[in-house]
Design an enzyme around this catalytic site. Structure first.
Site, PDB file in Angstrom:
ATOM      1  N   CYS A 113       5.783 -16.312   4.414  1.00 36.15           N
ATOM      2  CA  CYS A 113       5.756 -16.230   5.878  1.00 36.15           C
ATOM      3  C   CYS A 113       4.515 -16.968   6.422  1.00 36.15           C
ATOM      4  CB  CYS A 113       5.813 -14.756   6.300  1.00 36.15           C
ATOM      5  SG  CYS A 113       6.230 -14.559   8.033  1.00 36.15           S
ATOM      6  N   TYR A 114       3.540 -16.259   6.978  1.00 35.22           N
ATOM      7  CA  TYR A 114       2.341 -16.958   7.453  1.00 35.22           C
ATOM      8  C   TYR A 114       1.703 -17.751   6.307  1.00 35.22           C
ATOM      9  CZ  TYR A 114      -2.276 -17.838   9.412  1.00 35.22           C
ATOM     10  OH  TYR A 114      -3.417 -18.452   9.854  1.00 35.22           O
ATOM     11  N   GLU A 116       8.960  -9.252  -0.656  1.00 33.06           N
ATOM     12  CA  GLU A 116       8.387  -7.980  -1.122  1.00 33.06           C
ATOM     13  C   GLU A 116       9.072  -6.754  -0.536  1.00 33.06           C
ATOM     14  OE1 GLU A 116       7.166 -10.115   1.003  1.00 33.06           O
ATOM     15  OE2 GLU A 116       5.562  -9.353   2.262  1.00 33.06           O
ATOM     16  N   SER A 118      -9.631  18.880  -7.547  1.00 34.09           N
ATOM     17  CA  SER A 118      -9.146  19.395  -6.264  1.00 34.09           C
ATOM     18  C   SER A 118      -7.777  20.034  -6.459  1.00 34.09           C
ATOM     19  CB  SER A 118      -9.029  18.246  -5.270  1.00 34.09           C
ATOM     20  OG  SER A 118      -7.981  17.391  -5.681  1.00 34.09           O
ATOM     21  N   GLY A 119      -7.156  19.753  -7.611  1.00 34.51           N
ATOM     22  CA  GLY A 119      -5.804  20.257  -7.812  1.00 34.51           C
ATOM     23  C   GLY A 119      -4.770  19.200  -7.482  1.00 34.51           C
ATOM     24  N   GLY A 120      -5.207  18.125  -6.837  1.00 33.64           N
ATOM     25  CA  GLY A 120      -4.287  17.029  -6.521  1.00 33.64           C
ATOM     26  C   GLY A 120      -4.043  16.177  -7.764  1.00 33.64           C
ATOM     27  N   VAL A 121      -2.986  15.385  -7.704  1.00 33.32           N
ATOM     28  CA  VAL A 121      -2.592  14.549  -8.836  1.00 33.32           C
ATOM     29  C   VAL A 121      -3.744  13.645  -9.292  1.00 33.32           C
ATOM     30  CG1 VAL A 121      -1.084  12.626  -9.476  1.00 33.32           C
ATOM     31  CG2 VAL A 121      -0.186  14.504  -8.130  1.00 33.32           C
ATOM     32  N   ASP A 122      -4.450  13.075  -8.328  1.00 32.50           N
ATOM     33  CA  ASP A 122      -5.453  12.076  -8.688  1.00 32.50           C
ATOM     34  C   ASP A 122      -6.589  12.686  -9.513  1.00 32.50           C
ATOM     35  OD1 ASP A 122      -3.816  10.573  -7.101  1.00 32.50           O
ATOM     36  OD2 ASP A 122      -5.094  10.740  -5.330  1.00 32.50           O
ATOM     37  N   SER A 123      -7.077  13.840  -9.082  1.00 32.05           N
ATOM     38  CA  SER A 123      -8.184  14.409  -9.859  1.00 32.05           C
ATOM     39  C   SER A 123      -7.676  14.983 -11.179  1.00 32.05           C
ATOM     40  CB  SER A 123      -8.986  15.431  -9.060  1.00 32.05           C
ATOM     41  OG  SER A 123      -8.232  16.570  -8.774  1.00 32.05           O
ATOM     42  N   GLY A 144       0.992 -12.672   7.693  1.00 27.52           N
ATOM     43  CA  GLY A 144      -0.108 -12.240   8.568  1.00 27.52           C
ATOM     44  C   GLY A 144       0.300 -12.323  10.020  1.00 27.52           C
ATOM     45  N   HIS A 167      10.409 -12.380   3.659  1.00 31.29           N
ATOM     46  CA  HIS A 167       9.548 -11.455   2.906  1.00 31.29           C
ATOM     47  C   HIS A 167      10.255 -10.970   1.634  1.00 31.29           C
ATOM     48  CE1 HIS A 167       6.136 -10.935   5.647  1.00 31.29           C
ATOM     49  NE2 HIS A 167       7.016 -11.271   6.571  1.00 31.29           N
ATOM     50  N   LYS A 207      -0.670   5.186  -6.207  1.00 34.83           N
ATOM     51  CA  LYS A 207      -0.187   6.530  -6.526  1.00 34.83           C
ATOM     52  C   LYS A 207       0.943   6.501  -7.565  1.00 34.83           C
ATOM     53  CE  LYS A 207      -0.750  10.703  -4.855  1.00 34.83           C
ATOM     54  NZ  LYS A 207      -2.102  11.152  -4.575  1.00 34.83           N
TER      55      LYS A 207
END
Ligand code: XMP
Length: 526
Positions: free
Chosen positions: A87-88, A184, A236-241, A60, A182, A382
């Site tokens: 870290c923090y 990650e 919508s045509g996007g991956v998510d929908s 942080g 870190h 994603k």
């Protein structure tokens, strides 16, 4: 939802506001373990309810030396589960358990080689062989100016650098661990391995968070929520929908009604492509609504980007509601909202998320929506959505298409949106994307598009002087879309695209190239 098997191993991250917290969540999930983010001030009740197998305290921006800096609720140190402070997070753990932190004279930022002086289950197995001059070392990435100067009682220090006396502190008996670097970030090569040690060996979490399990669990969840009711989904045509629709189709079959709204703000040929793909490949019928006029009329005279987003979001919902009435007996509206939409819209439970832009599919929802909202991907990133999309049969060319925002071209036309501008922009965008494919560059770019600038600049055609519009090309590279670098596309490529846009599209006089990175420039221009 948490009662399912897939959630039986779970890690909690308390977010102290590090820019890497999302990355940390993704790393833990990539190990195959469900992981949730709560704000640092999460209460004992919230933590008890989540009942984690281990807790990670994130980094942080604050200084733990200051008395009013964020602290975790003391309960976590009595919860009987392993804790890893990063870290923090390590410093706050030290302070809360009776150690001290002090400000260093020099900030340590970037690569560092740490010397390992002791053993622990936390250390990546490879460390037992990385020995230089009979000393074990590990390359890490650090970013800190404070450091732990005195460890709490019952801890020992097992790593240091010349500038930092305590780089890893452990209380193996209690399973409390602190690392100043870190793990990650990919710049810490052994970082993922260390996180695996913590999650799999110390917290004893099982790898249940797999694409197959996520699909099974989502289907069960959807069935449980929906019962015998019916759902509408805006494609919508996007991956998510797309992934949302396939999940729903698997879960409830024909009780899913997919609505595709052509708002006039889509890319060239997009509507036909989506409708064909759905009916031909997946046998899902789509209700196709032509609503260009309605959207463009509502956007007349509107300049402000957030207002555009809100108007578009509102009309989408209005149309869905009207369709629901026409269809009759629809109780749910499904959306492909994913975890980063929620975080970017500032409505996550973490305190540090700021509202950057109100993504229409989250922030712009009217308060009095009549349909119940179903968002089965809401906890997924994603990359997780893509993995389950692949399992559900979507091709990688669809899954790895560059993202396209919900408000579509409206936020790529600066200021007022007009049909004429949309048509020009659509043609320019199609040229850019076609050339990226031809040059085999499409997959090396994370997102590329054109932007319409409503300013006139001079062009000379034959002997005639004309004042025509300007198109900007934006192409970026990113892993998380939170930060992004503009990408240095080859000059020849840019030249081809520019020539084609200027020659093939009347009324474009000039093409410019956007060389701004995020931050501070956002990826979209509005
Ligand atoms: P920014 O412009 O915020 O974009 O740097 C980050 C990513 O989000 C997409 N984006 C949106 N997606 N509705 C969406 O569904 C929106 O209003 C919106 N605004 C930005 C953008 O294309 C990029 O991938």
């Amino acid at each position: 939802m948490l009662s399912q098997k897939i959630y039986t191993s779970r890690i909690l991250i308390l977010d102290f506001g590090s820019q890497y917290t999302q990355l940390l969540v993704r790393r833990i999930r990539s190990i195959g373990v469900y992981c949730k983010l709560l704000a640092w001030h999460a209460s004992e009740k919230e933590i008890r309810e989540f009942n984690p197998n281990g807790i990670i305290l994130s980094g942080g921006p604050d200084s733990s030396i200051s008395d009013d800096s964020p602290r975790a609720v003391n309960y976590i140190f009595h919860a009987g589960v392993p804790i890893l402070g990063i870290c923090y997070g390590m410093q706050v753990m030290a302070v809360q358990l009776g150690g001290t932190v002090q400000s260093a004279s020099q900030r340590e930022f970037g690569y560092a080689q740490i010397t390992i002086t002791g053993n622990s289950q936390l250390l990546p197995p490879i460390l037992h062989t990385t020995i230089i001059d009979e000393t074990r070392v590990m390359d890490v990435w650090m970013s800190h100016s404070d450091h732990v100067s005195q460890i709490p009682s019952n801890f020992i220090t097992i790593a240091n650098t010349k500038k930092c006396p305590v780089v890893i502190m452990i209380n193996e008996k209690k399973h409390f661990y602190g690392v100043q670097f870190h793990p990650e970030v990919t710049h810490t090569p052994q970082g993922l391995s260390l996180l695996k040690q913590f999650v799999q060996i110390i917290c004893q979490c099982k790898a249940l968070w797999t694409a197959e399990n996520i699909i099974d669990d989502s289907i069960r969840y959807i069935r449980k929520q929906i019962k015998n009711e019916r759902v509408m989904l805006g494609l919508s045509g996007g991956v998510d929908s797309l992934v949302t629709s396939l999940l729903l189709h698997h879960a409830i079959g024909d009780r899913l009604k997919c609505v595709f709204i052509d708002n006039g703000l889509l890319r060239l040929g997009e509507a036909t492509q989506i409708i064909n793909m759905f009916s031909n490949c997946f046998g899902i019928d789509i209700i196709h609504i032509e609503a260009e006029k309605r959207f463009l009329d509502a956007l007349v005279g509107v300049q402000e980007p957030e207002t555009k987003r809100k108007i578009i979001g509102r009309i989408f919902i209005e149309i869905f509601e009207e369709e629901a009435v026409k269809l009759g007996n629809i109780q749910w509206l499904a959306q492909g909202t994913i975890y980063s939409d929620v975080i970017e819209s500032g409505i996550t439970s973490t305190s540090q998320a700021h509202i950057i832009k109100s993504h229409h599919n989250v922030g712009g929802l009217p308060k009095e929506m009549r349909l119940k909202l179903l968002e089965p991907l809401k906890t997924l990133f994603k990359d997780e959505v893509r993995k389950i999309g692949l399992k559900l049969g979507l091709s990688s060319s669809i899954l790895y298409r560059h993202p396209f925002p919900g408000p579509g071209l409206s936020i790529r036309i600066l200021g007022e949106v007009k049909k004429e501008y949309c048509n020009l922009l659509r043609s320019a965008d199609a040229i850019l994307i076609e050339e990226l494919h031809k040059a085999n560059l499409y997959d090396t770019v994370s997102q590329a598009f054109t932007v319409f600038l409503p300013i006139r600049s001079v062009s000379i055609i034959g002997d005639n002087r004309k004042y025509d519009w300007v198109i900007a090309i934006r192409a970026i590279e990113t892993t998380d879309f939170m930060t992004a670098q503009w990408i240095n596309l080859p000059h020849e490529f840019l030249s081809t695209v520019s020539n084609r846009i200027i020659n093939e599209i009347q009324s474009i006089s000039r093409v410019v190239y956007d060389i701004s990175s995020k931050p501070p420039a956002t990826i979209e221009w509005e």
